[in-house]
Design a protein around this motif. Structure first.
Motif, mmCIF file in Angstrom:
data_model
loop_
_atom_site.group_PDB
_atom_site.id
_atom_site.type_symbol
_atom_site.label_atom_id
_atom_site.label_comp_id
_atom_site.label_asym_id
_atom_site.label_seq_id
_atom_site.Cartn_x
_atom_site.Cartn_y
_atom_site.Cartn_z
ATOM 1 N N ARG A 261 0.828 -1.205 0.000
ATOM 2 C CA ARG A 261 0.000 0.000 0.000
ATOM 3 C C ARG A 261 0.864 1.257 0.000
ATOM 4 N NH1 ARG A 261 -1.244 -2.624 4.477
ATOM 5 N NH2 ARG A 261 -1.443 -0.837 5.875
ATOM 6 N N LEU A 262 0.304 2.297 -0.600
ATOM 7 C CA LEU A 262 0.969 3.600 -0.638
ATOM 8 C C LEU A 262 -0.021 4.658 -0.172
ATOM 9 C CD1 LEU A 262 3.370 5.452 -1.539
ATOM 10 C CD2 LEU A 262 2.266 5.575 -3.782
ATOM 11 N N LEU A 263 0.401 5.479 0.793
ATOM 12 C CA LEU A 263 -0.419 6.588 1.273
ATOM 13 C C LEU A 263 0.366 7.878 1.103
ATOM 14 C CD1 LEU A 263 -2.818 7.892 2.834
ATOM 15 C CD2 LEU A 263 -1.544 7.417 4.940
ATOM 16 N N LEU A 264 -0.218 8.817 0.358
ATOM 17 C CA LEU A 264 0.400 10.128 0.160
ATOM 18 C C LEU A 264 -0.543 11.207 0.668
ATOM 19 C CD1 LEU A 264 1.754 9.598 -3.478
ATOM 20 C CD2 LEU A 264 3.017 9.376 -1.320
ATOM 21 N N ILE A 265 -0.010 12.120 1.470
ATOM 22 C CA ILE A 265 -0.791 13.229 2.032
ATOM 23 C C ILE A 265 -0.036 14.528 1.783
ATOM 24 C CG2 ILE A 265 -1.739 14.262 4.135
ATOM 25 C CD1 ILE A 265 -2.048 11.478 5.295
ATOM 26 N N ASP A 266 -0.750 15.528 1.261
ATOM 27 C CA ASP A 266 -0.090 16.809 1.040
ATOM 28 C C ASP A 266 -1.121 17.928 0.962
ATOM 29 O OD1 ASP A 266 2.005 18.713 0.369
ATOM 30 O OD2 ASP A 266 3.132 16.948 -0.287
ATOM 31 N N PHE A 267 -0.612 19.151 0.846
ATOM 32 C CA PHE A 267 -1.475 20.325 0.815
ATOM 33 C C PHE A 267 -2.199 20.444 -0.517
ATOM 34 C CE2 PHE A 267 2.025 21.474 3.706
ATOM 35 C CZ PHE A 267 1.298 21.816 4.833
ATOM 36 N N GLY A 268 -3.515 20.635 -0.436
ATOM 37 C CA GLY A 268 -4.283 21.015 -1.610
ATOM 38 C C GLY A 268 -4.463 22.521 -1.592
ATOM 39 N N LEU B 286 -5.395 19.585 3.873
ATOM 40 C CA LEU B 286 -4.648 18.410 3.436
ATOM 41 C C LEU B 286 -5.531 17.457 2.647
ATOM 42 C CD1 LEU B 286 -2.561 17.604 6.649
ATOM 43 C CD2 LEU B 286 -1.825 18.828 4.602
ATOM 44 N N ASN B 287 -4.959 16.893 1.585
ATOM 45 C CA ASN B 287 -5.628 15.883 0.780
ATOM 46 C C ASN B 287 -4.791 14.612 0.774
ATOM 47 O OD1 ASN B 287 -7.728 17.633 0.067
ATOM 48 N ND2 ASN B 287 -6.581 18.436 -1.677
ATOM 49 N N TYR B 288 -5.408 13.506 0.447
ATOM 50 C CA TYR B 288 -4.691 12.228 0.436
ATOM 51 C C TYR B 288 -5.051 11.429 -0.813
ATOM 52 C CZ TYR B 288 -8.995 9.714 1.518
ATOM 53 O OH TYR B 288 -10.268 9.177 1.445
ATOM 54 N N VAL B 289 -4.204 10.463 -1.128
ATOM 55 C CA VAL B 289 -4.502 9.450 -2.124
ATOM 56 C C VAL B 289 -3.941 8.136 -1.600
ATOM 57 C CG1 VAL B 289 -2.401 9.981 -3.439
ATOM 58 C CG2 VAL B 289 -4.264 8.734 -4.528
ATOM 59 N N ARG B 290 -4.749 7.074 -1.722
ATOM 60 C CA ARG B 290 -4.306 5.735 -1.313
ATOM 61 C C ARG B 290 -4.288 4.837 -2.538
ATOM 62 N NH1 ARG B 290 -7.605 5.341 4.376
ATOM 63 N NH2 ARG B 290 -9.349 5.812 3.003
ATOM 64 N N ALA B 291 -3.281 3.970 -2.590
ATOM 65 C CA ALA B 291 -3.150 3.086 -3.747
ATOM 66 C C ALA B 291 -2.452 1.799 -3.327
ATOM 67 C CB ALA B 291 -2.357 3.776 -4.857
ATOM 68 N N THR B 292 -2.555 0.780 -4.173
ATOM 69 C CA THR B 292 -1.849 -0.482 -3.950
ATOM 70 C C THR B 292 -0.994 -0.783 -5.184
ATOM 71 O OG1 THR B 292 -3.707 -1.760 -4.829
ATOM 72 C CG2 THR B 292 -3.638 -1.422 -2.449
ATOM 73 N N GLU C 201 -0.295 5.328 -14.085
ATOM 74 C CA GLU C 201 0.685 5.130 -15.159
ATOM 75 C C GLU C 201 1.875 4.297 -14.692
ATOM 76 O OE1 GLU C 201 1.714 9.074 -16.225
ATOM 77 O OE2 GLU C 201 -0.261 9.549 -17.086
ATOM 78 N N SER C 202 2.138 4.336 -13.387
ATOM 79 C CA SER C 202 3.295 3.614 -12.834
ATOM 80 C C SER C 202 2.930 2.227 -12.327
ATOM 81 C CB SER C 202 3.923 4.445 -11.706
ATOM 82 O OG SER C 202 4.297 5.723 -12.169
ATOM 83 N N GLY C 203 1.714 1.776 -12.590
ATOM 84 C CA GLY C 203 1.325 0.417 -12.226
ATOM 85 C C GLY C 203 0.592 0.269 -10.915
ATOM 86 N N PHE C 204 0.274 1.372 -10.258
ATOM 87 C CA PHE C 204 -0.509 1.312 -9.021
ATOM 88 C C PHE C 204 -1.994 1.219 -9.345
ATOM 89 C CE2 PHE C 204 3.365 2.984 -7.138
ATOM 90 C CZ PHE C 204 3.356 2.450 -5.849
ATOM 91 N N LYS C 205 -2.724 0.678 -8.424
ATOM 92 C CA LYS C 205 -4.185 0.688 -8.492
ATOM 93 C C LYS C 205 -4.672 1.686 -7.440
ATOM 94 C CE LYS C 205 -8.302 -2.168 -7.886
ATOM 95 N NZ LYS C 205 -8.806 -3.528 -7.519
ATOM 96 N N VAL C 206 -5.226 2.797 -7.893
ATOM 97 C CA VAL C 206 -5.666 3.851 -6.981
ATOM 98 C C VAL C 206 -6.947 3.430 -6.277
ATOM 99 C CG1 VAL C 206 -6.443 6.240 -6.803
ATOM 100 C CG2 VAL C 206 -4.556 5.647 -8.344
ATOM 101 N N GLY C 207 -6.939 3.571 -4.946
ATOM 102 C CA GLY C 207 -8.115 3.219 -4.156
ATOM 103 C C GLY C 207 -9.058 4.391 -4.011
#
Length: 291
Positions: free
Chosen positions: A227-234, A278-284, A262-268
């Motif tokens: 899993r990948l979790l990214l959080i940053d300022f919107g 703050l906004n987030y995106v989760r992916a596997t 594009e890099s092969g992740f599946k965005v959740g």
């Protein structure tokens, strides 16, 4: 050794002395005129106006001094975040100042703020966690408490000073963590090592090419279905006219989601964290299916 923001010699001490004398003089004037404003009978009106005038000057001096302090710790104004050469992105070097500012901006609740972000990671006991651009280790230490003794947490940061402070904080906490000096676009770890990679408040420090390299590296070090979790300022909902000491950038999480796909992740899912714009995106990684 990174030396930006430091000056030596008699000039520095002389300048500090002048500033201290100016502040002392202004404080004395304000105190004196406030006394007149309350007890000066016929001078009440004049005392109040003059006190207000000197108060404004004192506030201006304080703002200038604070701006200079933030610049020295790598957090003040545009272009003063720290080293940004050699294509490694913006690097914050003033570890003690970073912690101080974090306490101020979170009103002394940085731990709670980090734990709020960690809830989105849905960590489980026994998992292996990588915190990219870990800073002084506050989030990594909180993550270690969640994964327990059977889990492992590793923090990586491009600033050696941040890593040194993170190690000291981990030692004081009595928890076993690993902190490594390295960059987001060239993670110094073997393939398929981590269950989850977390990147909080770091994307806005990276250029678009570096972000792409980081995403590829995150996919490499994650286990299958990791899993990948990214959080940053919107972008803030309302635009403030007040000056901002820390002019951080803004990240389009929809654009990040496209990069992940594009890099092969599946965005959740993508959404708002619920605090501080703050906004987030989760992916596997979705490596099993792609294999």
């Amino acid at each position: 050794m990174h030396l930006s923001g430091h000056r030596t010699g008699n000039g520095r001490h002389s300048r500090k002395g002048v500033i201290a004398m100016a502040l002392l003089a202004k404080l004395s004037l304000v105190a004196g005129f406030l006394f007149l404003a309350n007890f000066g009978m016929g001078y009440i009106g004049a005392g109040a106006w003059v006190a207000a005038f000197h108060g404004l000057i004192l506030a201006a001096i304080a703002i200038v001094l604070l701006w200079g302090f933030l610049s020295r710790i790598g957090l003040g104004g545009k272009g003063t975040h720290g080293a940004s050469d050699r294509g490694i992105g913006i690097v914050l070097h003033r570890a003690a100042g970073y912690d101080w500012l974090a306490r101020v901006l979170t009103l002394g609740r940085e731990g709670r703020f980090r734990e709020h972000m960690l809830r989105m990671a849905k960590l489980r006991p026994g998992e292996a966690v990588l915190d990219v651009a870990c800073g002084t280790g506050t989030l990594a230490i909180a993550a270690k408490r969640l994964v327990g003794s059977d889990g492992g947490v590793t923090g990586v940061d491009a600033s050696a000073e941040m890593i040194e402070r993170a190690r000291a904080k981990a030692k004081r906490s009595g928890l076993d963590l690993t902190f490594v000096n390295g960059t987001a676009q060239k993670l110094p770890f073997k393939d398929a090592r981590f269950d989850i990679v977390i990147g909080t408040l770091m994307l806005h420090h990276l250029s678009k090419p570096v972000r792409s390299a980081f995403v590829r590296e995150a996919a490499r070090v994650l286990k299958p279905t990791g899993r990948l979790l990214l959080i940053d300022f919107g972008r803030p909902v309302r635009k403030s006219r007040l000056p901002r000491f820390h002019r951080h950038g803004h990240v389009d999480m929809n654009g990040i989601a496209s990069l992940l796909t594009e890099s092969g992740f599946k965005v959740g899912d993508i959404g708002a964290v619920g605090t501080k714009d703050l906004n987030y995106v989760r992916a596997t990684t979705d490596k099993v299916r792609s294999a």
